[in-house]
Design an enzyme around this catalytic site. Structure first.
Site, mmCIF file in Angstrom:
data_model
loop_
_atom_site.group_PDB
_atom_site.id
_atom_site.type_symbol
_atom_site.label_atom_id
_atom_site.label_comp_id
_atom_site.label_asym_id
_atom_site.label_seq_id
_atom_site.Cartn_x
_atom_site.Cartn_y
_atom_site.Cartn_z
ATOM 1 N N LYS A 10 28.928 59.927 9.720
ATOM 2 C CA LYS A 10 29.545 58.516 9.933
ATOM 3 C C LYS A 10 29.034 57.693 11.093
ATOM 4 C CE LYS A 10 34.034 56.403 10.620
ATOM 5 N NZ LYS A 10 33.463 55.032 11.010
ATOM 6 N N LYS A 15 25.286 61.190 16.082
ATOM 7 C CA LYS A 15 23.826 61.795 15.215
ATOM 8 C C LYS A 15 22.936 61.722 16.047
ATOM 9 C CE LYS A 15 24.087 58.889 11.758
ATOM 10 N NZ LYS A 15 25.478 58.420 12.171
ATOM 11 N N LYS A 41 18.415 50.054 14.636
ATOM 12 C CA LYS A 41 18.757 50.107 16.024
ATOM 13 C C LYS A 41 17.576 50.505 16.992
ATOM 14 C CE LYS A 41 22.831 51.720 16.187
ATOM 15 N NZ LYS A 41 23.171 52.277 14.832
ATOM 16 N N ASP A 126 25.101 54.810 7.393
ATOM 17 C CA ASP A 126 25.697 54.359 6.013
ATOM 18 C C ASP A 126 24.312 54.418 5.237
ATOM 19 O OD1 ASP A 126 28.392 53.784 6.524
ATOM 20 O OD2 ASP A 126 27.498 52.500 8.156
#
Lengths: 263, 372
Positions: A10, A15, A41, A126
C-alpha cells in the site's frame, strides 16, 4: 542472471525506505545492486544519494535529450546504481506508458539491470494500469515481495496485490511486516503470510531513527550502521538474497482478512 | 550532455508505422495479420492488403477493452484465425491504443501456443519516421528465423536511406507541404513527345517503390513505345530498378513480373539499377551511370521516387518526373524538375496484380503520339 525483485504494498507503507535500506545492506555485503524507482514521485533512491535528486528518464526524454547511460544511472552508497523513471505531473498524460518506454530505453542503453547481482524495482503502491506491471510482464522481475503492516487497510492492499500477482502467474517470495504499532501485529501478518501460502520474512519494528536518517538524506545502514534497526534490515537483506521456495499466493476472502486483524 | 537537435514539427499527415509494419508482413508472405486495437485502425490499408491475398483481422478493442485490457480478445482472435484460415505464418501488430495500455502481444501467443511462426510487432503510429514500423517488423522476423541477419542488415541500411530521402526532398522535408495535382498531363505529354520527335536524347528511368512499379513502369513503357513509333528508339536509354535477385520474396517476384512484361512489349532495359526495395539508393547508381555515359543527354523521364535521384548529373537536362504523392510536387519543383506529373491513387491500383497496369500519363502519351 541477477536476482530481480519488486516490493509491493500500500502507498505510504514504507516500500522506498525498505528498498533503499535493503539495497544499502546488500551493498555492504559486497553485492552489486541496482535500484529502479518506478514511482512518478521519483524518491526511491534519494537516501542512497545523500539527499540528492537525480534527473529522471522521463524528464530527459521530455527535453528531447539524446540519453546516454551516464545521464540516468547514478552511483549511490557503496556503488549502488540508482535510476529514477519519473513521470508526468499528477493528472496529466500517462505515467504507465512512461514506465513502458523508460524500461525499454534502459534495457537498450544500459547494462545496469543485467550486469549486477540484485535489481530492486520500487513500484508505486497502486498498480493502476498495465504500465505499472511492465517490469513483471517484460520478464524483468523474478521475485516479488509484499510489504504490509498489521492494520486492516494495508493488509487489504497486500491481499489485492496477491490477487494481481497470481493473475500474472507471478510467485510470491515472502511477506515483510513494517510495523506501525498495531496490536498483535507480528502475529497477524505472520498468520496472513501463512494463510496465503507464503512466509513472514522480517518484522521491522517502528523506529523513528529511520525517519530522522531519511530527513538528512541517508539510509539507516549508512547513517546509523550499528543501530538495532540497521540490524533488522541486514537480516532482511540476507533473507532476500537467500534461496527460498516461492509459490503463487492464494488471496484470502475479505471476511477472513477482517477476522485476522481482530486477533 | 549532448542535446538532440530538435526536429521541426511536421503538420501534414504522413505514412503510419503501423501500416508500414503491415506492408512488411505482406512482403514476408504472412498469411494473416491480427491488428490488436480498435476496429477502425488502419482500415483503408488493411482492406487494400487483402487484394494482395493477405488477410487482416482486428481484435476490435472498444472502451471496455481500453479500460480492462485486451488480452482475452487477442487470445480469442488468434484461436479463431488459426481455425478459420489455417495460416502458415501469422503476424500480430500493435496499435496506439493497445501499446499505450501496455498490452503484451507475446502473452497471448504463449497462451495459445500456435504451431506456426508468429511475428509479433510491438508498434504504434507515434514514430516520426514510418520506417520504424518496418524495422520493428523485420527485427521480429529475424528473431523468428524468417529472414537472415544479412537480409536484415541490408533492409535496415536501405530504410535509413529511405528516411534520409524523405527528409531531404520528400514528405518530411518541410513543416507543411501543400498537396498538388501537378502539371497538366496533356501539356507535359505534348512537350515530351515534341522532344522525342525532334531527336533529342533522353534517359527513361524507373525508380519505383516495390509494387508501385506495376503502374510506373507503364509510363516508361509508353515513352519507349512513342520513341519506337517515331523511329527514335536509339535516342532513349532505359534504366529500371528491377533486379529480381534482391529483396524480400514478394519484391523479387514483382521485379520479375514487371521486367517480363516490359521485355514482352519489346522494351530493352539498358541498365538495371537495383532491386524494387532499393529505390532510396538506386537513384545514386543511375546518377553515376549518367555521369559516366550520358552527360550530354537532353532530357530525363523519372518515374516512382524521382526525388531520390541526386541532381548533380541531371541539372542540365529537362526533367519530367512522375510521382504518386500530391505532396511531392512542391519539393520536386524546388529541386529543379521542370515537369511534375501526379498519378493520383496509384498505389491501390497496384495491389493484387501481377502485370503492368495502365497509367493515365502513359495513356495520354500513347493517345497524343497517334497524331504526332
Amino acid at each position: 542472471m541477477p536476482k530481480q525483485i519488486a516490493i509491493y504494498g500500500k502507498g505510504g507503507i514504507g516500500k522506498s525506505s525498505t528498498a533503499s535500506n535493503v539495497a544499502a545492506a546488500c551493498a555492504d555485503e559486497g553485492y552489486r545492486v541496482t535500484i529502479i524507482g518506478c514511482d512518478p514521485k521519483s524518491d526511491s533512491s534519494i537516501t542512497l544519494l545523500r539527499g540528492r535528486r537525480i534527473p529522471t528518464i522521463m524528464d530527459l526524454m521530455r527535453e528531447g535529450e539524446d540519453i546516454k547511460e551516464e545521464d540516468i544511472v547514478f552511483s549511490g552508497y557503496k556503488g549502488v546504481k540508482c535510476v529514477e523513471i519519473g513521470g508526468p505531473e499528477p493528472g496529466i498524460g500517462c505515467a504507465g506508458r512512461g514506465i513502458i518506454v523508460a524500461i525499454g530505453l534502459l534495457r537498450k542503453i544500459s547494462t545496469a539491470i543485467e550486469d549486477t547481482d540484485l535489481v530492486i524495482y520500487d513500484v508505486p503502491g497502486d498498480i493502476v494500469c498495465g504500465g505499472f506491471v511492465a517490469p513483471v510482464k517484460k520478464g524483468l522481475v523474478n521475485e516479488a515481495y509484499v510489504l504490509t503492516s498489521g492494520e486492516y487497510m494495508p493488509l487489504y492492499a497486500a491481499n489485492n496485490i496477491c490477487k494481481g500477482l497470481s493473475r500474472l502467474e507471478m510467485t510470491l517470495n515472502g511477506v515483510i511486516c513494517n510495523s506501525r504499532g498495531a496490536p498483535n501485529e507480528e502475529k497477524i501478518v505472520s498468520e496472513f503470510a501463512k494463510e496465503i501460502g507464503s512466509q513472514l520474512l522480517a518484522f521491522i519494528p517502528k523506529d523513528v531513527l529511520v525517519q530522522t536518517c531519511e530527513r538528512d538524506g541517508f539510509s539507516v545502514i549508512e547513517k546509523a550502521p550499528d543501530s538495532a534497526i540497521a540490524g533488522v534490515y541486514r537480516k532482511l537483506a540476507k533473507a532476500i538474497m537467500a534461496e527460498k521456495s516461492a509459490k503463487i499466493a492464494v488471496p484470502l476472502s475479505d471476511a477472513r482478512l477482517r477476522e485476522l486483524t481482530r486477533i | 550532455m549532448p542535446v538532440k537537435q530538435k526536429e521541426p514539427l511536421i503538420m501534414h499527415p504522413r505514412p503510419s508505422s503501423i501500416v508500414a509494419a503491415l506492408y512488411t508482413l505482406r512482403d514476408l508472405d504472412t498469411d494473416v495479420v491480427i491488428l490488436h486495437g480498435p476496429p477502425g485502425c488502419s482500415f483503408k490499408h488493411a482492406r487494400l492488403l487483402e487484394e494482395d491475398g493477405m488477410r487482416v483481422v482486428t481484435t476490435s478493442l472498444d472502451e471496455s477493452g481500453f479500460v480492462f485490457g485486451g488480452h482475452d480478445a487477442l487470445v480469442e482472435v488468434l484461436e479463431k484465425v488459426i481455425k478459420r484460415f489455417n495460416p502458415k505464418r501469422i503476424g500480430i501488430v500493435g496499435t496506439c491504443a493497445s501499446m499505450i495500455i501496455g498490452e503484451e502481444l507475446h502473452e497471448a501467443v504463449m497462451d495459445v501456443q500456435p504451431d506456426v511462426p508468429v511475428i509479433e510487432v510491438e508498434v504504434h503510429a507515434g514514430y516520426r519516421d514510418n520506417t520504424k514500423g518496418v524495422i520493428i517488423a523485420l527485427e521480429s522476423a529475424l528473431a523468428s528465423g524468417i529472414i537472415s541477419e544479412t537480409e536484415f542488415e541490408r533492409q535496415k541500411s536501405l530504410l535509413k536511406e529511405a528516411t534520409m530521402v524523405e527528409k531531404r526532398h520528400g514528405a518530411a522535408s518541410k513543416e507543411y507541404l501543400e498537396p498538388s495535382r501537378g502539371d497538366l498531363k496533356y501539356k507535359v505529354a505534348e512537350r515530351l513527345i515534341e522532344l522525342i520527335k525532334n531527336g533529342k536524347k533522353g534517359i527513361n528511368i524507373l525508380n519505383a517503390k516495390k509494387e508501385t512499379a506495376f503502374m510506373f513502369a507503364d509510363i516508361n513503357l509508353a515513352v519507349a513505345q512513342v520513341a519506337e513509333k517515331m523511329g527514335k528508339s536509339s535516342n532513349i536509354i532505359n534504366m529500371a530498378n528491377l533486379d529480381e535477385k534482391l529483396g524480400l520474396p514478394k519484391n523479387r517476384r514483382n521485379a520479375r513480373e514487371v521486367k517480363d512484361d516490359l521485355e514482352k512489349a519489346g522494351m530493352r532495359i539498358h541498365h538495371v539499377i537495383g532491386g524494387l526495395d532499393e529505390y532510396p539508393i538506386a537513384g545514386i547508381t543511375a546518377s553515376q551511370i549518367i555521369g559516366e555515359k550520358y552527360t550530354d543527354f537532353d532530357f530525363a523521364v523519372i518515374t516512382g521516387v524521382p526525388h531520390a535521384l541526386p541532381m548533380d548529373n541531371l541539372k542540365d537536362m529537362e526533367l519530367f518526373s512522375i510521382t504518386n504523392g500530391p505532396r511531392q510536387v512542391v519539393p520536386l519543383k524546388e529541386m529543379g524538375h521542370k515537369h511534375v506529373v501526379v498519378e493520383i491513387d496509384l498505389h491501390p491500383k497496384t495491389l493484387g496484380v501481377n502485370h503492368i497496369v495502365e497509367s493515365e500519363f502513359g495513356a495520354t502519351l500513347r493517345e497524343l503520339a497517334k497524331d504526332a
